[in-house]
Design a protein around this motif. Sequence first.
Motif, mmCIF file in Angstrom:
data_model
loop_
_atom_site.group_PDB
_atom_site.id
_atom_site.type_symbol
_atom_site.label_atom_id
_atom_site.label_comp_id
_atom_site.label_asym_id
_atom_site.label_seq_id
_atom_site.Cartn_x
_atom_site.Cartn_y
_atom_site.Cartn_z
ATOM 1 N N PRO A 14 0.830 -1.202 0.000
ATOM 2 C CA PRO A 14 0.000 0.000 0.000
ATOM 3 C C PRO A 14 0.865 1.252 0.000
ATOM 4 O O PRO A 14 2.026 1.224 0.396
ATOM 5 C CB PRO A 14 -0.797 -0.128 1.305
ATOM 6 N N LEU A 15 0.262 2.364 -0.443
ATOM 7 C CA LEU A 15 1.007 3.616 -0.465
ATOM 8 C C LEU A 15 1.466 3.988 0.935
ATOM 9 O O LEU A 15 2.597 4.417 1.143
ATOM 10 C CB LEU A 15 0.138 4.736 -1.049
ATOM 11 N N ALA A 16 0.577 3.817 1.926
ATOM 12 C CA ALA A 16 0.915 4.155 3.303
ATOM 13 C C ALA A 16 0.967 2.886 4.145
ATOM 14 O O ALA A 16 0.003 2.140 4.195
ATOM 15 C CB ALA A 16 -0.130 5.106 3.880
ATOM 16 N N PRO A 17 2.113 2.600 4.797
ATOM 17 C CA PRO A 17 2.221 1.400 5.627
ATOM 18 C C PRO A 17 1.386 1.500 6.882
ATOM 19 O O PRO A 17 0.869 2.564 7.231
ATOM 20 C CB PRO A 17 3.718 1.337 5.950
ATOM 21 N N ALA A 18 1.229 0.367 7.582
ATOM 22 C CA ALA A 18 0.451 0.320 8.813
ATOM 23 C C ALA A 18 1.016 1.314 9.816
ATOM 24 O O ALA A 18 2.223 1.501 9.921
ATOM 25 C CB ALA A 18 0.485 -1.094 9.383
ATOM 26 N N GLY A 19 0.102 1.953 10.574
ATOM 27 C CA GLY A 19 0.522 2.936 11.561
ATOM 28 C C GLY A 19 0.405 4.358 11.062
ATOM 29 O O GLY A 19 0.587 5.301 11.822
ATOM 30 N N ILE A 20 0.095 4.523 9.777
ATOM 31 C CA ILE A 20 -0.062 5.856 9.207
ATOM 32 C C ILE A 20 -1.534 6.083 8.915
ATOM 33 O O ILE A 20 -2.190 5.290 8.237
ATOM 34 C CB ILE A 20 0.779 6.019 7.936
ATOM 35 N N ALA A 21 -2.072 7.182 9.466
ATOM 36 C CA ALA A 21 -3.495 7.457 9.329
ATOM 37 C C ALA A 21 -3.825 8.233 8.058
ATOM 38 O O ALA A 21 -4.862 8.025 7.430
ATOM 39 C CB ALA A 21 -3.990 8.235 10.545
ATOM 40 N N THR A 22 -2.941 9.131 7.671
ATOM 41 C CA THR A 22 -3.196 9.949 6.493
ATOM 42 C C THR A 22 -1.877 10.491 5.972
ATOM 43 O O THR A 22 -0.819 10.277 6.563
ATOM 44 C CB THR A 22 -4.141 11.119 6.836
ATOM 45 N N TRP A 23 -1.946 11.173 4.858
ATOM 46 C CA TRP A 23 -0.734 11.791 4.307
ATOM 47 C C TRP A 23 -1.108 13.016 3.487
ATOM 48 O O TRP A 23 -2.232 13.159 3.017
ATOM 49 C CB TRP A 23 0.056 10.804 3.440
ATOM 50 N N ASP A 24 -0.147 13.895 3.369
ATOM 51 C CA ASP A 24 -0.263 15.071 2.514
ATOM 52 C C ASP A 24 0.744 14.915 1.385
ATOM 53 O O ASP A 24 1.830 14.364 1.586
ATOM 54 C CB ASP A 24 0.029 16.355 3.290
ATOM 55 N N ALA A 25 0.382 15.387 0.200
ATOM 56 C CA ALA A 25 1.274 15.278 -0.952
ATOM 57 C C ALA A 25 1.198 16.554 -1.770
ATOM 58 O O ALA A 25 0.154 17.210 -1.846
ATOM 59 C CB ALA A 25 0.901 14.080 -1.815
ATOM 60 N N HIS A 26 2.320 16.897 -2.379
ATOM 61 C CA HIS A 26 2.364 18.063 -3.253
ATOM 62 C C HIS A 26 3.253 17.737 -4.450
ATOM 63 O O HIS A 26 4.439 17.438 -4.296
ATOM 64 C CB HIS A 26 2.919 19.287 -2.520
ATOM 65 N N SER A 27 2.661 17.772 -5.647
ATOM 66 C CA SER A 27 3.386 17.452 -6.879
ATOM 67 C C SER A 27 3.726 18.723 -7.654
ATOM 68 O O SER A 27 2.928 19.664 -7.702
ATOM 69 C CB SER A 27 2.552 16.527 -7.771
ATOM 70 N N THR A 28 4.910 18.697 -8.261
ATOM 71 C CA THR A 28 5.343 19.783 -9.125
ATOM 72 C C THR A 28 5.821 19.195 -10.444
ATOM 73 O O THR A 28 6.666 18.292 -10.452
ATOM 74 C CB THR A 28 6.495 20.582 -8.481
#
Length: 251
Positions: free
Chosen positions: A91-105
């Motif tokens: 998965p994109l986020a492994p266990a223990g991570i609730a959410t994530w922020d991303a910024h693409s350029t």
Amino acid sequence: MADTNAPYMLVADAFRRSISEGEWPPGTRLPSRIALGEVHGVGENVIRRAQELLIIEGLLEGRPGAGTYVRAPQERLHMRRCPAPGHPSAPLAPAGIATWDAHSTAKVPAPPAIAARLAIEPGDHCVRTAYEFLDDRRRPVMTSVSWEPMAITGGTTVVLPDGGPFGGRSVIDRMAHLGIAVVRTVERPRSVQADRDQAQQLGIPSGALALLIERTFYDRDDRPVETADLLIPADRWTVDYDILLTSAGDA
């Protein structure tokens, strides 16, 4: 390499013993540097260097205006790495991570080191995406910076990993939408000391130990389609590599 017989290293060893043997339990406020220097027969500068070393190791923490304390053990998160994308797709986020922020350029020129990992020319346009992964208390626990050649994704609906109909999906899923099968990944983990910017992003002391994982995905033609640097605090994660082996009878 540090001299293990240097006075500050010997004092650091004594501090570690005080912590491991329970003389200094978590939350203990250390005596003043003057008092510790008298106990160990050294100057304040030696005590300061020993404390700084143990802060980097995650055993002590400095509290501005309050002194130096024994750090409480941190809850360790578990990251399972699956080098073979089909076993199963990580998965994109492994266990223990609730959410994530991303910024693409988009249209970011590839630096020489990144270009070498992607088998492209330095300066070729890439999409650079910076991720910040957060736990359930919105605390940063991992960062990642990925690079994808625009020669592959440019002009498509998956050009931005954090936007469009495939925003937030894995590299494997996004490349599959383009008819590209990601079949292999190479990961190179190594220990680093977090610089000031990295430490600020992860909420750890500058110079603290971290694990840097250089990851690159390849398609069926052994072409690199994405590369990324994952950075995690060494004292927060247990990393397991789950690798599917082919037996002699299956080869």
